[in-house]
Design a protein around this motif. Structure first.
Motif, mmCIF file in Angstrom:
data_model
loop_
_atom_site.group_PDB
_atom_site.id
_atom_site.type_symbol
_atom_site.label_atom_id
_atom_site.label_comp_id
_atom_site.label_asym_id
_atom_site.label_seq_id
_atom_site.Cartn_x
_atom_site.Cartn_y
_atom_site.Cartn_z
ATOM 1 N N PRO A 134 0.837 -1.209 0.000
ATOM 2 C CA PRO A 134 0.000 0.000 0.000
ATOM 3 C C PRO A 134 0.866 1.250 0.000
ATOM 4 C CG PRO A 134 -0.753 -1.575 1.656
ATOM 5 C CD PRO A 134 0.569 -2.066 1.157
ATOM 6 N N THR A 135 0.393 2.266 -0.725
ATOM 7 C CA THR A 135 1.137 3.513 -0.804
ATOM 8 C C THR A 135 0.851 4.431 0.374
ATOM 9 O OG1 THR A 135 -0.633 4.432 -2.192
ATOM 10 C CG2 THR A 135 1.251 3.414 -3.311
ATOM 11 N N LEU A 136 -0.317 4.284 1.036
ATOM 12 C CA LEU A 136 -0.647 5.133 2.182
ATOM 13 C C LEU A 136 0.060 4.640 3.427
ATOM 14 C CD1 LEU A 136 -4.492 5.670 1.684
ATOM 15 C CD2 LEU A 136 -2.661 7.285 1.198
ATOM 16 N N LYS A 137 0.417 5.580 4.290
ATOM 17 C CA LYS A 137 1.046 5.222 5.547
ATOM 18 C C LYS A 137 0.036 4.542 6.458
ATOM 19 C CE LYS A 137 4.313 9.074 5.400
ATOM 20 N NZ LYS A 137 4.798 10.275 6.106
ATOM 21 N N LEU A 138 0.563 3.830 7.452
ATOM 22 C CA LEU A 138 -0.312 3.125 8.379
ATOM 23 C C LEU A 138 -1.134 4.103 9.196
ATOM 24 C CD1 LEU A 138 -1.250 0.532 9.741
ATOM 25 C CD2 LEU A 138 0.727 0.693 11.265
ATOM 26 N N SER A 139 -0.507 5.174 9.677
ATOM 27 C CA SER A 139 -1.259 6.163 10.468
ATOM 28 C C SER A 139 -2.313 6.852 9.616
ATOM 29 C CB SER A 139 -0.291 7.199 11.047
ATOM 30 O OG SER A 139 0.363 7.898 10.008
ATOM 31 N N THR A 140 -1.995 7.115 8.360
ATOM 32 C CA THR A 140 -2.976 7.747 7.471
ATOM 33 C C THR A 140 -4.178 6.848 7.269
ATOM 34 O OG1 THR A 140 -1.170 8.884 6.348
ATOM 35 C CG2 THR A 140 -3.290 8.824 5.210
ATOM 36 N N ARG A 141 -3.921 5.576 7.088
ATOM 37 C CA ARG A 141 -5.038 4.646 6.910
ATOM 38 C C ARG A 141 -5.883 4.530 8.174
ATOM 39 N NH1 ARG A 141 -2.139 -0.598 5.125
ATOM 40 N NH2 ARG A 141 -0.261 0.468 5.840
ATOM 41 N N LEU A 142 -5.230 4.445 9.346
ATOM 42 C CA LEU A 142 -5.989 4.348 10.596
ATOM 43 C C LEU A 142 -6.743 5.630 10.901
ATOM 44 C CD1 LEU A 142 -3.543 2.366 12.897
ATOM 45 C CD2 LEU A 142 -5.623 1.549 11.803
ATOM 46 N N VAL A 143 -6.106 6.782 10.634
ATOM 47 C CA VAL A 143 -6.792 8.064 10.853
ATOM 48 C C VAL A 143 -8.011 8.173 9.944
ATOM 49 C CG1 VAL A 143 -6.558 10.538 10.465
ATOM 50 C CG2 VAL A 143 -4.821 9.318 11.760
ATOM 51 N N ALA A 144 -7.848 7.794 8.701
ATOM 52 C CA ALA A 144 -8.982 7.842 7.782
ATOM 53 C C ALA A 144 -10.088 6.892 8.240
ATOM 54 C CB ALA A 144 -8.525 7.484 6.367
ATOM 55 N N PHE A 145 -9.689 5.703 8.731
ATOM 56 C CA PHE A 145 -10.689 4.743 9.189
ATOM 57 C C PHE A 145 -11.447 5.266 10.416
ATOM 58 C CE2 PHE A 145 -11.746 1.144 11.988
ATOM 59 C CZ PHE A 145 -12.648 0.470 11.170
ATOM 60 N N VAL A 146 -10.705 5.786 11.412
ATOM 61 C CA VAL A 146 -11.350 6.300 12.624
ATOM 62 C C VAL A 146 -12.238 7.500 12.300
ATOM 63 C CG1 VAL A 146 -10.914 7.364 14.871
ATOM 64 C CG2 VAL A 146 -9.541 5.410 14.128
ATOM 65 N N THR A 147 -11.729 8.403 11.467
ATOM 66 C CA THR A 147 -12.531 9.574 11.094
ATOM 67 C C THR A 147 -13.799 9.157 10.382
ATOM 68 O OG1 THR A 147 -10.475 10.828 10.869
ATOM 69 C CG2 THR A 147 -12.438 11.771 9.882
#
Length: 662
Positions: free
Chosen positions: A5-18
């Protein structure tokens, strides 16, 4: 390879939580809105039932019909009823309508109900829907607004905390990406903030063990080559390597040179009288002295042929220089104090013979042995030469070679020849590039190959002039090309790059070419010279790779050197010297050498190419060993890069009637 995946792990988790929070708030809002709507409808229905109950109670009075027009309009107006019709089966008893309403007709609430105690009466009521006309009020919705703001603030702070906690995992993920991209050395040690800590520590340890394993493998490969081709005591070439180099030289086009044999007399008596340490020290001193004397000659091969014999092969040496070299060797050996019981005036002898292309290897060895025996018959430190008068006629001095080179450069008579080089994958051949070699016209011997004049060229120091002339001619040819479907490889000397001006000149010439043109060029350097001058060649290799050119190391295996430069310089292709390929199916030591070279480049991107393949058996043996490509007469012959001009088409200067037609 797995998809990363090209997205960072924190970016993916932040997007998921948001997304989860927004969806929850939306569901809560929609559910609250529907609940409010339902409660309003229930409240309006209950209110209308109360109005109907009041009307039903009033009908129990005797004067209800007369009093309804008096009190009912006020009740209906207070209840938010826009229209009311009270009727029976006989007709309408009372009708009420609010003419000043601003509510659209399709939004009004309409219902019909019967009176409980007077079921013959029907009431049709049209009322204003609940919450109609209400606007946002700070006082009324302050608590909800504060709750929404509090949720948003908590989400923002939570996301910030989540990013901080996951920053270590992002560092670990970025490190993994760099390792997959091939930058292992730069990211061998991880950051202390990487998380999970155990994964980071395990990665550090595995990279360290991999580095140690690579170094150990490189040392093992060097050890194999050393034990196979080098003498353990002196570190020089042994008899196997010397015979291999001599036989390969005898098969090269236009090859010529000399072979010297140096022997210490009565070595068996020394072995009986002296301990091993003293004998070994004396052999090392003799070997060091001879090696220092012959190192000034390019591509010389010095070896310990037997226990007390040394052999020297000097390519492209003239008769005068050969005699001078033999005399210098004797003078230097006379200065050594011979070990007892050797006699100071009769302990070393030298036998010399010359060779040229096509002569058998056994004949050259016998001639050198005969010359050595002739020197021993003198009963003094002496040298003798096997008589070959026909070879002396072809010998040339440095002055004559310099005159020929300067004449060729001045008249721009360099001829470029091309030979195809192929890569093989799954049995399918694809042309990698066309290797360009230069030839020079000679007024006496015709067209000379590079193997014939390269050593005299290095002796007179004109490598830079030759490379610049070839590069100018090739760049001019390249600028005339409309497409670059074919790649080319040029052989360059290493020594001219010691001058900074030459480095800048080549860089500027390459920058004037297009990106497609630069990507179609490969530059090839000799392995021995490249490793010897590795310090000032590193910037050159980085410059060439940065401009999009490929880097090739040629003549690999001609000298025994460490292969650490393969990983250090990140070269693209490695070409084995033709002496390793000649009759490789019969030479197991050469097969071992090729296997060690393949092992040295196993963990890198380098491709191993065999040069000088001439027979089917050689190529099949190389394929079994695992080489990636081949080049030689077995695949294609050398062809001129430019069409040669016929001799009769040239204009002869000096004839007055040269334009006259017969």
């Amino acid at each position: 390879m797995r998809y990363t995946p090209t997205l960072k792990l924190s970016t993916r988790l932040v997007a998921f939580v948001t997304m989860i929070v927004i969806v929850a708030m939306f569901i809560l809002f929609v559910g609250g809105a529907l609940s409010f709507q339902r409660l309003g409808q229930e409240y309006l229905k209950h209110q209308l039932e109360n109005v109907a109950k009041v009307v039903d109670q009033e009908f129990a009075k005797p004067d209800a019909t007369e009093s309804i027009p008096i009190w009912l309009p006020k009740l209906l107006q207070a209840s938010g009823i826009e229209e009311m019709t009270l009727s029976t089966e006989q007709g309408v008893i009372y009708h009420y309508s609010e003419h000043q309403t601003r509510v659209p007709a399709h939004q009004l609430y309409e219902t019909t109900m019967s009176l409980v105690h007077h079921p013959e009466y029907q009431m049709r009521i049209v009322a204003i829907p609940p919450y109609f006309g209400l606007r946002y009020s700070v006082d009324g919705l302050l608590s909800i607004s504060l709750a929404v703001l509090l949720v948003m603030f908590c989400v923002w702070r939570g996301l910030q905390w989540l990013k901080q906690q996951l920053y270590g995992s992002e560092l670990l993920e970025e490190r993994g990406r760099m390792i997959l991209a091939g930058r292992v050395e730069q990211y061998a040690k991880g950051d202390e903030r990487e998380w999970p800590y155990t994964a980071s520590e395990a990665l550090d340890r595995l990279i360290e063990e991999l580095r140690d394993a690579r170094q150990e493998r490189s040392r093992f490969d060097s050890f194999i080559r050393t034990q196979t081709f080098l003498d353990k005591l002196t570190g020089s070439a042994n008899r196997v390597l010397f015979d291999s180099k001599l036989e390969a030289a005898l098969h090269e086009s236009g090859a010529r040179g000399a072979v010297m044999r140096v022997r210490i007399k009565d070595w068996s008596l020394v072995e009986e009288a002296q301990p091993r340490d003293a004998r070994d020290q004396f052999i090392v001193e003799v070997g060091r002295l001879l090696s220092n004397l012959v190192q000034r000659f390019p591509d010389v091969v010095f070896s310990r042929y037997y226990r007390s014999d040394f052999a020297i092969m000097v390519p492209q040496i003239g008769a005068k220089e050969l005699a001078l070299l033999a005399s210098q060797c004797l003078r230097q050996l006379d200065r050594l104090a011979p070990i007892a019981p050797l006699e100071a005036h009769n302990w070393c002898h030298i036998g010399i013979t010359t060779y040229r292309e096509g002569e058998p290897h056994s004949v050259i060895v016998e001639e050198a042995e005969s010359a050595l025996r002739a020197a021993e018959l003198q009963n003094s430190n002496h040298w003798s030469r096997y008589n070959k008068t026909e070879h002396d006629k072809e010998a040339r001095g440095r002055v004559k070679w310099r005159t020929i080179f300067e004449s060729v450069f001045r008249q721009q008579q360099i001829l470029l020849y091309a030979q195809d080089c192929f890569l093989f994958h799954d049995g399918q051949a694809s042309r990698l590039h066309r290797e360009l070699t230069c030839r020079l016209p000679d007024p006496e011997l015709g067209v000379l190959k590079a193997s014939r004049f390269i050593l005299p060229l290095r002796q007179v120091g004109l490598e830079k002039q030759l490379d610049m002339a070839v590069l100018v001619q090739f760049f001019s040819f390249l600028r005339q090309q409309s497409n670059f479907a074919c790649n080319y490889s040029l052989n360059l000397e290493v020594s001219p790059f010691a001058q900074r001006e030459y480095f800048k000149w080549l860089r500027d010439e390459l920058l004037q070419l297009t990106i497609e043109a630069r990507e179609s060029i490969s530059f090839e350097f000799s392995e021995g010279h490249l490793v010897r001058h590795l310090d000032y060649m590193r910037p050159v290799i980085r410059m060439l790779r940065g401009l999009g050119c490929a880097v090739v190391v040629g003549q690999a295996g001609r000298t025994i050197v460490s292969t650490h430069y393969i990983k250090d310089l990140q070269i693209d292709y490695l070409k084995l010297h033709r002496s390793l390929i000649k009759r490789i199916e019969q030479r197991h030591e050469n097969q071992l050498f090729v296997r060690s070279m393949l092992g040295a480049g196993a963990d890198t991107q380098v491709k191993i190419i065999a040069v000088g393949v001439e027979t089917e058996r050689e190529w099949q043996t190389l394929l079994e060993l695992g080489v990636h490509g081949g080049q030689g007469r077995y695949f294609s012959a050398e062809e001129p890069l430019f069409p040669l001009i016929a001799a009769n088409s040239q204009v002869r200067i000096g004839r007055r009637n040269r334009w006259r037609k017969k």
